[in-house]
Design an enzyme around this catalytic site. Structure first.
Site, PDB file in Angstrom:
ATOM      1  N   SER A  19       0.826  -1.217   0.000  1.00  0.00           N
ATOM      2  CA  SER A  19       0.000   0.000   0.000  1.00  0.00           C
ATOM      3  C   SER A  19       0.860   1.268   0.000  1.00  0.00           C
ATOM      4  O   SER A  19       0.469   2.277  -0.596  1.00  0.00           O
ATOM      5  CB  SER A  19      -0.976   0.005   1.177  1.00  0.00           C
ATOM      6  OG  SER A  19      -0.311   0.209   2.400  1.00  0.00           O
ATOM      7  N   HIS A 115       9.727   2.715   8.598  1.00  0.00           N
ATOM      8  CA  HIS A 115       9.637   1.807   9.750  1.00  0.00           C
ATOM      9  C   HIS A 115       8.459   2.262  10.613  1.00  0.00           C
ATOM     10  O   HIS A 115       8.332   3.462  10.897  1.00  0.00           O
ATOM     11  CB  HIS A 115      10.946   1.847  10.548  1.00  0.00           C
ATOM     12  CG  HIS A 115      10.918   0.925  11.725  1.00  0.00           C
ATOM     13  ND1 HIS A 115      11.062  -0.439  11.597  1.00  0.00           N
ATOM     14  CD2 HIS A 115      10.712   1.161  13.042  1.00  0.00           C
ATOM     15  CE1 HIS A 115      10.971  -0.994  12.791  1.00  0.00           C
ATOM     16  NE2 HIS A 115      10.757  -0.048  13.683  1.00  0.00           N
TER      17      HIS A 115
HETATM   18  C1  GRF Z   1       4.005  -0.926   6.837  1.00  0.00           C
HETATM   19  O1  GRF Z   1       3.393  -0.764   8.073  1.00  0.00           O
HETATM   20  C2  GRF Z   1       5.494  -0.699   6.943  1.00  0.00           C
HETATM   21  O2  GRF Z   1       5.840   0.331   7.804  1.00  0.00           O
HETATM   22  C3  GRF Z   1       5.918  -2.025   7.535  1.00  0.00           C
HETATM   23  O3  GRF Z   1       5.164  -2.967   6.825  1.00  0.00           O
HETATM   24  C4  GRF Z   1       3.946  -2.382   6.414  1.00  0.00           C
HETATM   25  C5  GRF Z   1       3.871  -2.534   4.940  1.00  0.00           C
HETATM   26  O4  GRF Z   1       2.647  -2.136   4.420  1.00  0.00           O
HETATM   27  N1  GRF Z   1       7.336  -2.206   7.500  1.00  0.00           N
HETATM   28  P1  GRF Z   1       2.444  -2.029   2.844  1.00  0.00           P
HETATM   29  O5  GRF Z   1       3.037  -3.310   2.233  1.00  0.00           O
HETATM   30  O6  GRF Z   1       3.137  -0.805   2.364  1.00  0.00           O
HETATM   31  O7  GRF Z   1       0.958  -1.986   2.667  1.00  0.00           O
END
Ligand code: GRF
Length: 215
Positions: A19, A115
């Site tokens: 996302s 992060h």
């Molecule tokens: C996000 O919360 C990012 O910070 C963490 O994993 C999640 C990934 O979400 N490391 P997406 O794949 O970008 O939807």
């Protein structure tokens, strides 16, 4: 007449939903940024974001970590695949592999990660649980440069959300996600306009921007 400004070339690495990647692609188009996502690369064939990127006509690649015996061999293959796209920046967006210097050194100073905590609090996994356990009133995300030490490179921007009484980790993650999107998009805009610099002390400056928090 000015020569047209060259687009900032971005390669995005994902492991799953994608996302943040999707939002970055959309924001580049909506804000007409001088940037382009040249490729989306996953370390798992079933990463959902890969299909979405393909549907947008973006080049995609899978470099499956399970096909390599060591982290270094995987990182070497990943670095070669990424390098083919000649990125100005490599954006990690939900990329769930720890990278070794084999990958980091060729792209030093050009790898960025999001992060889901207010670093230096809670590096590593389970950040929402850790924030709840600590009894904090605020949680957030950090977009930072990647160095060989996990989740500890120079911070570019942070986004903040309140922790409500009775929150569980899912509720907190859901509240944070749109702020992650907003924070990463803001950083991509700064990168596109070449505003992000690391000063000699190792701290980040964004030209013309005093406060780099996003709420
Ligand atoms: C996000 O919360 C990012 O910070 C963490 O994993 C999640 C990934 O979400 N490391 P997406 O794949 O970008 O939807």
């Amino acid at each position: 007449m000015h020569a047209p400004r060259k687009n900032c070339r971005l390669v995005i690495l994902i492991s799953g939903r994608g996302s943040n990647m999707e939002n970055i692609v959309q924001v580049i188009a909506q804000r007409n940024l001088p940037a382009e996502v040249c490729a989306v690369i996953a370390n798992k064939a079933d990463a959902q974001g890969i299909q979405w990127a393909q549907e947008q006509g973006i080049a995609t690649e899978v470099v499956a970590h399970k096909d390599y015996a060591t982290r270094e061999q995987f990182d070497n293959a990943l670095a070669q695949t990424v390098a083919q796209y000649r990125p100005d920046y490599v954006l990690l967006a939900g990329f769930m592999r720890v990278l070794t210097p084999v990958f980091i050194e060729p792209f030093a100073g050009r790898i960025i990660n999001i992060h889901p905590s207010l670093l230096p609090l809670f590096p590593g996994l389970d950040t929402h649980e850790k924030a709840l356990q600590a009894g904090l009133q605020w949680h957030g995300c950090t977009v930072h440069f990647v160095t060989a030490e996990l989740d500890s490179g120079p911070t570019i921007a942070q986004g903040v959300v309140p922790i409500h009484q009775g929150d569980d980790a899912q509720q907190l993650a859901a509240r944070l996600l749109p702020i992650e999107h907003k924070t990463y998009a803001q950083v991509v805009e700064w990168l596109a306009f070449d505003l992000v610099q690391i000063d000699p002390s190792g701290k980040v400056n964004v030209l013309g921007v005093n406060h780099r928090g996003v709420i």
